[in-house]
Structure formats: structure tokens, C-alpha cells
Design a protein around this motif. Sequence first.
Motif, PDB file in Angstrom:
ATOM      1  N   SER A   1      -2.866  11.268   8.471  1.00  0.00           N
ATOM      2  CA  SER A   1      -2.079  11.773   7.398  1.00  0.00           C
ATOM      3  C   SER A   1      -2.118  13.177   7.629  1.00  0.00           C
ATOM      4  O   SER A   1      -0.880  13.923   7.277  1.00  0.00           O
TER       5      SER A   1
ATOM      6  N   GLU B   1       1.330  15.644   8.235  1.00  0.00           N
ATOM      7  CA  GLU B   1       1.785  16.776   7.225  1.00  0.00           C
ATOM      8  C   GLU B   1       1.957  17.944   8.155  1.00  0.00           C
ATOM      9  O   GLU B   1       2.647  18.795   7.928  1.00  0.00           O
TER      10      GLU B   1
ATOM     11  N   SER C   1      -2.316   6.506   0.545  1.00  0.00           N
ATOM     12  CA  SER C   1      -1.101   6.820   0.464  1.00  0.00           C
ATOM     13  C   SER C   1      -0.843   6.458  -1.293  1.00  0.00           C
ATOM     14  O   SER C   1       0.363   6.323  -1.518  1.00  0.00           O
TER      15      SER C   1
ATOM     16  N   VAL D   1       4.444   9.764   5.398  1.00  0.00           N
ATOM     17  CA  VAL D   1       3.119   9.424   5.694  1.00  0.00           C
ATOM     18  C   VAL D   1       2.522   7.958   5.410  1.00  0.00           C
ATOM     19  O   VAL D   1       1.886   7.468   6.094  1.00  0.00           O
TER      20      VAL D   1
END
Length: 218
Positions: A174, A178, A47, A197
Amino acid sequence: SFLPIHTDPFSILRASQVDQMTCASAEAAFTYLGLCTLLPYNCILSSQHYFDSYPFRGLGYTFTSMIAYSLCLCSSQIYLTFKGDSFSVNSRIAWAFILALLTCTVFLLISMVSAADGALAMYTLCLGTVAVLAVSNSLLQTALLGVAGTLRPELSAASMLGMGICGIVALLLSLLVEFLQRLMHVDGDSSGAGKAVAITLFSATILQCGSSCWVYFI
């Protein structure tokens, strides 16, 4: 050698199978605990782009967070090398879980709020949280490997396996978020996408740390 007259060969086979199942369960448990050791920091790494591009833009978060983590991790490991025997293994692991849960909760809250007002204060809080997480990782890693090495060599390998796949787990989480964002036609480069995320990563980490605590102590 021959079995005693009253020995049931099927009971010996069942006992062997139970022992194998127990060993497999222990290895799975230590792999899961090893995952807890480095998953929080891998989620921070995953992140970093969001924090560096939006809440803490221009503050050099990526560089300073890694420095804070590395310095505190090395310092705490050096301290534990010489003073680690002053603390029981269970207390070290308990404190590691507590600190990991607290730091992941702080990162979750930081991810959920806007840092437009008071960005510097939140940036400082974030760096302090990274430093605390480094101490937590040091406590958990040294204690877990110590327990595993005392019990069975295979458990040390299982712990290392869990630590090794932390990055893969964070990456898969992640990519999943997405992928879902693409299905909903959300711009992947937007602030909202990065925030989603980060929230997903730290929420999953809190669940994993809490369940790891249950696995070890219960």
C-alpha cells in the motif's frame, strides 16, 4: 568415535551441508506458504477504507465484512476440529488455494468496476466472497500447520512467521503504491487512488497464491 577407513570426511561434510540447505529451503517454503494463509484477508483490511468510502458508502462494509469473516472462520475451524480427518491434507490445501484464488479474483474485479449502479448487489457479493475466503483460510491454516508439525517443529515456526508478516507485506504494498502516486501528483484521498491500491493488493495476492500452489505441489 572414529570414521571408517574408507569414509571420505569431505563427503560427510558435503552431505551435512546439503541437509542444512534442504532444511533452509523447506523453512523458506513454509514461510512463503504461511504468507499465503493470511495475505488475502490482510489485503482486504488494507483496502477497507476505499470500499467503505466509495463503492459501498453508507452500507457499513468495514463492520459487516469483519463479522462475516469471523463467523465463517470460527464455524469452519470448529467443523474441521471434529471432521477434519474426513478430508486428506492435500485436498484441503488444494481447495484452500482454489478458493483463495477465486475470492481474490472477485475482489480484483470488484475493485476495477464502479459500484454506482447496483451497489447493494456488489456489496452482497463482496460479503459472500469474504465468507468464502474465511473458509479458505481455515482450510489452509489447519492443514499447513498439521503438515509442518508432522515434518519438523522448525517448519511450524516458519509457517507462523509467514502468517505474522502478512500485515507488514500488505502495508508495504500500500505504501509503495501511495509513494508512486505522490510522485505522479495523484490525490491520495481520491477514489482513483484508493482503487489503484486495491487493484495492486489483489493482483499481488493472486500472484502470491498461484506461486504458493506451485511451491507446495511442484
